[in-house]
Design a protein around this motif. Structure first.
Motif: not given
Length: 310
Positions: A133, A136, A280
């Motif tokens: 995460d 991203a 995401r």
């Protein structure tokens, strides 16, 4: 300005879209090597030394830009070709998009080692402390900021000042990436580079923000949400320009950016931008698509502006 500028900007943008950055003998890399060599002579832990470093390198680039521009003066084909080649040299949008997609591919494949190895091509954060995460989020924030820095800004300055504008902007932005840090070595020496880059990006960042808001529906976003995030959150960011690009992107995507940000020189606690969940992999792909749309719109806008009476 001149028809050759408008056509050259569009051709140069098309060349970047077709082949990306030069794989060998990249002029920007050569400038970086020259700047690093000069730094060994100019470096002192003080602002004045940084000012001298900035003036010598940016001033030299401006002289080069004027000289190249004069070569094509009065010759449409030559001027167009020189503008196109210069535009291609200073743009980095295609490489940015390719790297963003490659990051998404690695995260989807749960290849964290590969994703961490790729992150330095996007930003200066410490990849070893980031999970999927975090990677991203870092990638989305970098896509947002560098859409402006790598494509919109050079096109804006190309439209306003032709070849000298293209080259000088890229010199300013490269120096900021090299020395414009808040760590112990560069807090004083890099001050001039960081402030000059802030000034050079004031207009382009806002052009990028306007285009991001307008084109948000292309990725399922809402212009009103992008504009609201920009107006509410941009001023919280420590950068007067990155805050615009990142908050508009956050609003367009419907995600929250910001928070604790780990650089190699230490952590920074960044304000949150936008509303919604953390980004995401799917959001990273949407960010890349929006970046490419903003880049194309910026190229067409720059061509129109360059034709307007000055």
């Amino acid at each position: 300005m001149r028809m050759s500028t408008a056509v050259g900007l569009v051709l140069g943008f098309g060349l970047d879209r077709a082949v990306g950055d030069p794989r060998r003998w990249h002029p920007v890399a050569g400038f970086g090597s020259a700047a690093a060599a000069l730094e060994s002579a100019t470096y002192r832990d003080g602002r004045m030394a940084g000012v001298v470093h900035e003036v010598v390198l940016v001033g030299g680039t401006a002289v080069l830009g004027v000289a190249v521009d004069r070569v094509g003066r009065g010759r449409f084909a030559v001027a167009t070709a020189l503008t196109a080649l210069t535009t291609w040299t200073v743009l980095g949008g295609t490489t940015l998009a390719r790297t963003g997609r490659a990051m998404a591919d690695r995260l989807e494949a749960e290849d964290l080692a590969g994703a961490r190895a790729l992150l330095p091509a996007l930003c200066g954060r410490d990849p070893e402390v980031l999970d999927a995460d975090g990677l991203a989020r870092a990638a989305v924030e970098s896509i947002a900021e560098n859409t402006s820095d790598a494509t919109v800004a050079p096109l804006v300055w190309g439209a306003l000042a032709g070849i000298p504008g293209l080259l000088v902007y890229r010199a300013v932005n490269t120096l900021d990436a090299m020395v414009g840090y808040r760590n112990d070595r560069y807090r004083n020496f890099g001050w001039a580079a960081a402030r000059t880059d802030d000034l050079a990006n004031l207009l382009p960042a806002r052009v990028s923000g306007v285009l991001t808001v307008a084109l948000a529906p292309l990725i399922g976003g809402r212009p009103a949400a992008a504009l609201r995030a920009w107006r509410r959150d941009a001023a919280k960011h420590p950068s007067p320009n990155a805050g615009v690009a990142e908050s508009a992107m956050a609003g367009a995507l419907g995600v929250t950016l910001g928070g604790r940000t780990q650089y190699r020189y230490g952590p920074e606690l960044r304000p949150t931008l936008g509303d919604g969940p953390a980004p995401r992999v799917a959001d990273l792909r949407r960010a890349v698509r929006l970046s490419e749309a903003v880049q194309l719109a910026a190229a067409l806008t720059a061509a129109v502006v360059s034709l307007s009476p000055k």
